[in-house]
Design a protein around this motif. Structure first.
Motif, PDB file in Angstrom:
ATOM      1  N   PHE A 100       0.821  -1.205   0.000  1.00 39.81           N
ATOM      2  CA  PHE A 100       0.000   0.000   0.000  1.00 39.81           C
ATOM      3  C   PHE A 100       0.861   1.262   0.000  1.00 39.81           C
ATOM      4  CE2 PHE A 100      -2.209   3.364   2.389  1.00 39.81           C
ATOM      5  CZ  PHE A 100      -3.258   3.580   1.522  1.00 39.81           C
ATOM      6  N   SER A 101       1.863   1.307   0.855  1.00 41.29           N
ATOM      7  CA  SER A 101       2.683   2.526   0.938  1.00 41.29           C
ATOM      8  C   SER A 101       3.509   2.732  -0.327  1.00 41.29           C
ATOM      9  CB  SER A 101       3.585   2.483   2.168  1.00 41.29           C
ATOM     10  OG  SER A 101       4.487   1.402   2.084  1.00 41.29           O
ATOM     11  N   ALA A 102       4.035   1.659  -0.905  1.00 37.89           N
ATOM     12  CA  ALA A 102       4.813   1.792  -2.145  1.00 37.89           C
ATOM     13  C   ALA A 102       3.928   2.261  -3.295  1.00 37.89           C
ATOM     14  CB  ALA A 102       5.484   0.466  -2.494  1.00 37.89           C
ATOM     15  N   ALA A 103       2.722   1.695  -3.406  1.00 39.49           N
ATOM     16  CA  ALA A 103       1.813   2.104  -4.483  1.00 39.49           C
ATOM     17  C   ALA A 103       1.347   3.545  -4.285  1.00 39.49           C
ATOM     18  CB  ALA A 103       0.616   1.163  -4.536  1.00 39.49           C
ATOM     19  N   ALA A 104       1.033   3.921  -3.057  1.00 38.14           N
ATOM     20  CA  ALA A 104       0.568   5.284  -2.792  1.00 38.14           C
ATOM     21  C   ALA A 104       1.674   6.298  -3.079  1.00 38.14           C
ATOM     22  CB  ALA A 104       0.091   5.413  -1.348  1.00 38.14           C
ATOM     23  N   PHE A 105       2.890   5.994  -2.627  1.00 41.43           N
ATOM     24  CA  PHE A 105       4.004   6.903  -2.882  1.00 41.43           C
ATOM     25  C   PHE A 105       4.321   6.975  -4.369  1.00 41.43           C
ATOM     26  CE2 PHE A 105       8.490   7.812  -3.483  1.00 41.43           C
ATOM     27  CZ  PHE A 105       8.635   8.979  -2.758  1.00 41.43           C
ATOM     28  N   GLY A 106       4.328   5.816  -5.029  1.00 38.93           N
ATOM     29  CA  GLY A 106       4.636   5.786  -6.461  1.00 38.93           C
ATOM     30  C   GLY A 106       3.627   6.570  -7.281  1.00 38.93           C
ATOM     31  N   GLN A 111       2.815  11.594 -10.479  1.00 31.45           N
ATOM     32  CA  GLN A 111       2.012  12.737 -10.933  1.00 31.45           C
ATOM     33  C   GLN A 111       2.871  13.977 -11.169  1.00 31.45           C
ATOM     34  OE1 GLN A 111      -1.084  12.198 -11.904  1.00 31.45           O
ATOM     35  NE2 GLN A 111      -0.608  10.127 -11.226  1.00 31.45           N
ATOM     36  N   SER A 112       4.078  13.999 -10.637  1.00 28.87           N
ATOM     37  CA  SER A 112       4.949  15.159 -10.837  1.00 28.87           C
ATOM     38  C   SER A 112       5.650  15.134 -12.192  1.00 28.87           C
ATOM     39  CB  SER A 112       5.983  15.243  -9.715  1.00 28.87           C
ATOM     40  OG  SER A 112       6.842  14.125  -9.745  1.00 28.87           O
ATOM     41  N   GLY A 113       5.498  14.031 -12.936  1.00 28.00           N
ATOM     42  CA  GLY A 113       6.072  13.973 -14.278  1.00 28.00           C
ATOM     43  C   GLY A 113       7.469  13.398 -14.336  1.00 28.00           C
ATOM     44  N   GLU A 114       7.948  12.804 -13.283  1.00 29.43           N
ATOM     45  CA  GLU A 114       9.283  12.196 -13.289  1.00 29.43           C
ATOM     46  C   GLU A 114       9.251  10.898 -14.089  1.00 29.43           C
ATOM     47  OE1 GLU A 114      12.132  13.366 -12.139  1.00 29.43           O
ATOM     48  OE2 GLU A 114      11.194  15.181 -11.376  1.00 29.43           O
ATOM     49  N   SER A 115      10.435  10.352 -14.366  1.00 22.28           N
ATOM     50  CA  SER A 115      10.519   9.135 -15.164  1.00 22.28           C
ATOM     51  C   SER A 115       9.953   7.947 -14.387  1.00 22.28           C
ATOM     52  CB  SER A 115      11.969   8.848 -15.553  1.00 22.28           C
ATOM     53  OG  SER A 115      12.703   8.426 -14.425  1.00 22.28           O
ATOM     54  N   VAL A 116       9.495   6.963 -15.127  1.00 22.56           N
ATOM     55  CA  VAL A 116       8.889   5.784 -14.512  1.00 22.56           C
ATOM     56  C   VAL A 116       9.930   4.981 -13.740  1.00 22.56           C
ATOM     57  CG1 VAL A 116       7.707   3.614 -15.020  1.00 22.56           C
ATOM     58  CG2 VAL A 116       7.104   5.660 -16.264  1.00 22.56           C
ATOM     59  N   LEU A 117      11.144   4.904 -14.255  1.00 27.37           N
ATOM     60  CA  LEU A 117      12.197   4.152 -13.581  1.00 27.37           C
ATOM     61  C   LEU A 117      12.524   4.760 -12.221  1.00 27.37           C
ATOM     62  CD1 LEU A 117      13.916   1.690 -14.072  1.00 27.37           C
ATOM     63  CD2 LEU A 117      15.651   3.162 -15.070  1.00 27.37           C
ATOM     64  N   LEU A 118      12.643   6.070 -12.155  1.00 28.61           N
ATOM     65  CA  LEU A 118      12.898   6.741 -10.880  1.00 28.61           C
ATOM     66  C   LEU A 118      11.713   6.563  -9.934  1.00 28.61           C
ATOM     67  CD1 LEU A 118      14.772   8.559  -9.221  1.00 28.61           C
ATOM     68  CD2 LEU A 118      13.618  10.524 -10.243  1.00 28.61           C
ATOM     69  N   THR A 119      10.515   6.646 -10.469  1.00 25.79           N
ATOM     70  CA  THR A 119       9.314   6.465  -9.652  1.00 25.79           C
ATOM     71  C   THR A 119       9.270   5.073  -9.041  1.00 25.79           C
ATOM     72  OG1 THR A 119       8.075   8.025 -11.010  1.00 25.79           O
ATOM     73  CG2 THR A 119       6.797   6.501  -9.678  1.00 25.79           C
ATOM     74  N   VAL A 120       9.542   4.049  -9.848  1.00 24.54           N
ATOM     75  CA  VAL A 120       9.519   2.673  -9.349  1.00 24.54           C
ATOM     76  C   VAL A 120      10.610   2.458  -8.306  1.00 24.54           C
ATOM     77  CG1 VAL A 120       9.914   0.266 -10.021  1.00 24.54           C
ATOM     78  CG2 VAL A 120       8.432   1.710 -11.390  1.00 24.54           C
ATOM     79  N   GLY A 121      11.804   2.958  -8.570  1.00 27.41           N
ATOM     80  CA  GLY A 121      12.905   2.785  -7.620  1.00 27.41           C
ATOM     81  C   GLY A 121      12.628   3.452  -6.283  1.00 27.41           C
ATOM     82  N   LEU A 122      12.164   4.704  -6.320  1.00 27.35           N
ATOM     83  CA  LEU A 122      11.891   5.407  -5.067  1.00 27.35           C
ATOM     84  C   LEU A 122      10.703   4.811  -4.316  1.00 27.35           C
ATOM     85  CD1 LEU A 122      12.484   9.136  -6.038  1.00 27.35           C
ATOM     86  CD2 LEU A 122      13.902   7.684  -4.601  1.00 27.35           C
ATOM     87  N   SER A 123       9.677   4.381  -5.056  1.00 29.43           N
ATOM     88  CA  SER A 123       8.520   3.804  -4.374  1.00 29.43           C
ATOM     89  C   SER A 123       8.868   2.452  -3.760  1.00 29.43           C
ATOM     90  CB  SER A 123       7.327   3.691  -5.312  1.00 29.43           C
ATOM     91  OG  SER A 123       7.626   2.837  -6.380  1.00 29.43           O
ATOM     92  N   LEU A 124       9.704   1.656  -4.418  1.00 24.84           N
ATOM     93  CA  LEU A 124      10.142   0.401  -3.812  1.00 24.84           C
ATOM     94  C   LEU A 124      10.996   0.651  -2.577  1.00 24.84           C
ATOM     95  CD1 LEU A 124      10.988  -1.931  -6.835  1.00 24.84           C
ATOM     96  CD2 LEU A 124       9.147  -2.166  -5.156  1.00 24.84           C
TER      97      LEU A 124
END
Length: 150
Positions: A100-106, A111-124
């Motif tokens: 839940f927290s990883a999906a919510a953060f991701g 939504q800020s427009g960052e790359s998907v790879l960075l989004t996945v890495g930071l959310s994980l």
């Protein structure tokens, strides 16, 4: 001089009685709170997601609809996690909070427009931190069957 009278010792103290925290609210108030808490957090989350999506631009009808849909989805998911997760063993309980927290953060970060790879890495990374913290908390506050240890 005045002295306090001795207090007689209690001999009928039940050994099975557990100390309880005081309950100031009615059952109805607790039922309302089960939805009001996630809804209040969902309002903040929905506003934050809508603000990230518009990137400082003007507020549009589409942006408002996006924010309100985000509030509804987040509230339902969080209420579901709060209802379902305590019924699971501590490992799965922590894993549900990780998901839940990883999906919510991701979602919020994406939504800020960052790359998907960075989004996945930071959310994980964020999800792993939350999951480890939750596992430690449940491991130190519950027995193996999930009962709270005082």
């Amino acid at each position: 001089m005045a002295h306090a009278a001795p207090v007689p010792a209690r001999t009928t103290t039940p050994a099975t009685r557990q100390p309880r925290t005081p309950d100031f609210f009615s059952h109805r108030a607790h039922n309302i709170g089960r939805w009001a808490g996630p809804f209040a957090i969902g309002l903040v989350y929905g506003y934050w997601a809508a603000a990230n999506r518009r990137s400082g631009g003007p507020i549009t009808t589409g942006n408002l609809v996006f924010g309100f849909v985000t509030v509804i989805v987040f509230t339902v998911l969080m209420a579901g996690v709060l209802y379902l997760a305590p019924r699971l063993r501590r490992e799965l309980h922590a894993f549900v909070w990780f998901l839940f927290s990883a999906a919510a953060f991701g979602f919020l970060y994406n939504q800020s427009g960052e790359s998907v790879l960075l989004t996945v890495g930071l959310s994980l990374a964020f999800g792993v931190l939350v999951g480890l913290f939750c596992f430690y908390w449940f491991y130190t506050h519950e027995d193996a069957q999930g009962h709270r240890v005082h």
